[in-house]
Write an enzyme that holds these catalytic residues in place. Structure first.
Site, PDB file in Angstrom:
ATOM      1  N   TYR A 151       0.869  -1.183   0.000  1.00 39.83           N
ATOM      2  CA  TYR A 151       0.000   0.000   0.000  1.00 39.83           C
ATOM      3  C   TYR A 151       0.899   1.223   0.000  1.00 39.83           C
ATOM      4  O   TYR A 151       1.877   1.285   0.757  1.00 39.83           O
ATOM      5  CB  TYR A 151      -0.887  -0.014   1.244  1.00 39.83           C
ATOM      6  N   ASP A 246       9.452   2.944  -1.318  1.00 35.77           N
ATOM      7  CA  ASP A 246       8.506   3.597  -0.417  1.00 35.77           C
ATOM      8  C   ASP A 246       8.876   3.257   1.029  1.00 35.77           C
ATOM      9  O   ASP A 246       8.568   2.176   1.525  1.00 35.77           O
ATOM     10  CB  ASP A 246       7.078   3.142  -0.739  1.00 35.77           C
ATOM     11  N   LYS A 274       5.362   9.371   8.254  1.00 36.06           N
ATOM     12  CA  LYS A 274       5.263   8.837   9.608  1.00 36.06           C
ATOM     13  C   LYS A 274       6.342   9.381  10.556  1.00 36.06           C
ATOM     14  O   LYS A 274       6.251  10.508  11.026  1.00 36.06           O
ATOM     15  CB  LYS A 274       5.250   7.303   9.548  1.00 36.06           C
TER      16      LYS A 274
END
Ligand code: KE4
Length: 436
Positions: A151, A246, A274
């Site tokens: 994702y 990613d 994050k």
């Protein structure tokens, strides 16, 4: 802890849920928070400190999702709180350049040699969406390769057999994504280099980039097979496509330099999020100069953001990444050891109870898959007994241990988790498995 006769009370959370369902679809601002795949009612968090969450009814929980990764130093870590407070008195946003952006960029780039230029954004979704646009401009190609179970946020072209959220909800893509856009993205099996070779053979000179989670977290935790990452680097270089790594989840988590450091991998573009914002909204993408200088205002690729480089996010990121860099020699071995104690300890409790669990762990991210089989890709992860995971999740929550509410998510812990937290987790797991 607020209990009546050994049962936790949740009346305030239930009342808040009732109101939330009149305000937000499903009562949430992000689908996974709704507990749909694990059952039960999500508590409403009132505050958090260190390794613990406290809900609206005063119940305390050990936190194993850590805001989905950012809280690697624990909640309300004093240096982060103080940095945000100090920045806030000088206003929360300017929409103009600041020294703080350069300070955090220099710190990030000192940990990521692959990043020669950087651009801050406000989420991981923005970071990956922007990196894809840049790769298409840099190559003049349209197709993208991603991997099933990975994702990368919810931009249209990446919601194609995505992991987190979509996989949990059993939606193979998403409604609202035009098939013309989805058709430009190929979702291949993870850990399968032959599939990548075949995709390039089928579409020579058409694939702009390969994007992946270097360690998958959004199908549950899945490690790259030996030679896999190096193979992707070789194939993309040979075929003139960009490799976009990613690291929104793995960045500063798996090592100070993330997966690129841990696996000695180079990348054309890297996306971050994050931890880089210390819990405030922040993402970033960066990489080789020849690609990044194509971005406006230098080049033809447009990308922008009102709150990009927000001063409070920069301050929280500086305090977080700065602490990680200063104490890396102690922090990362500690996280490794503590995560191993929890992951392996709970797996041992499952085995003792005769329950089949496969544990995948890399550093301080891991998943207990309720299956007796190995899990090396999404197809294998999807064979897990999600109902068993739901029973486990509900029992652990009632015992005061809040796991990510999905079989297809990674667990995280931080430096605030210690021996007492490990022991309490193993005790809770023993009790949970006894009820299976
Ligand atoms: P955000 O847009 O949510 O900041 O980042 C998207 C993203 C990109 N890349 C990776 C590897 C990610 O894990 C994420 C977001 N992760 C999910 C949890 N696995 C966020 C939690 C949620 O969607 O509520």
């Amino acid at each position: 802890m607020n209990e009546e006769a050994g049962k936790r009370v949740h009346e305030k959370s239930r009342a808040l849920q009732s109101r939330a369902e009149l305000l937000f679809p499903g009562g949430v601002n992000s689908p996974v928070r709704a507990f749909r795949s694990v059952g039960g009612e999500p508590p409403f968090v009132a505050k958090a400190q260190g390794a613990y969450l406290f809900d609206a009814d005063g119940n305390r929980y050990l936190d194993y999702f850590g805001s989905w990764g950012p809280m690697i130093l624990g909640h309300a870590f004093a240096p982060v709180v103080e940095a945000i407070q100090k920045a806030a008195v000088d206003s929360s946003s300017f929409g103009a350049s600041t020294a703080a952006e350069g300070d955090l960029a220099e710190l990030v780039m000192s940990c990521y040699p692959a990043i020669e230029r950087l651009r801050f954004v406000s989420s991981g979704t923005e970071a990956t969406m922007s990196a894809i646009r840049l790769a298409r401009a840099a190559t003049g190609r349209k197709r993208i390769v991603k991997f099933e179970g990975c994702y990368h946020g919810h931009s249209d072209g990446l919601l194609v057999k995505a992991g987190s959220g979509v996989a949990t909800l059993g939606i193979p893509g998403s409604a609202g994504v035009p098939e013309e856009i989805a058709a430009l993205t190929m979702a291949l099996p993870y850990n399968d280099l032959a599939a990548v070779e075949a995709a390039f053979a089928a579409h020579p000179d058409e694939i702009a980039a390969v994007i992946l989670e270097p360690v998958v977290g959004n199908a549950g935790c899945i490690a790259p097979a030996e030679g896999y990452l190096e193979g992707l680097r070789r194939i993309t270089a040979e075929r003139g496509a960009l490799l976009i790594v990613d690291e929104v989840m793995t960045g500063f988590r798996l090592a100070l330099g993330g997966a690129l450091e841990r696996f000695c991998l180079d990348a054309d573009l890297v996306t971050l999020g994050k931890i880089i914002g210390g819990g405030l909204p922040c993402g970033a993408f960066g990489g080789k100069l020849r690609f990044m200088e194509m971005l406006a205002p230098l080049g033809p690729v447009y990308q922008a953001g009102t709150l990009s480089g927000n001063p409070l996010a920069m301050a929280a990121g500086m305090a977080t990444v700065g602490y990680l860099k200063e104490h890396a020699a102690r922090v990362y071995p500690y996280l490794e050891k503590t995560a191993a104690a929890v992951a392996d300890g709970v797996a041992a409790e499952a085995a003792a109870a005769g329950i089949a669990v496969t544990t995948n762990r890399v550093g301080s991210m891991w998943t207990w898959f309720f299956t007796g089989e190995p899990v090396a890709d999404y197809e294998q992860a999807a064979k897990s007994d999600t109902k068993a995971f739901g029973r486990f999740h509900r029992a652990m929550l009632e015992a005061g241990v809040w796991l990510p509410p999905s079989q297809f998510e990674a667990m995280f812990l931080g430096t605030a988790h210690g021996e007492a937290e490990v022991a309490a987790t193993l005790e809770a797991a023993r009790g949970a498995f006894a009820m299976f």
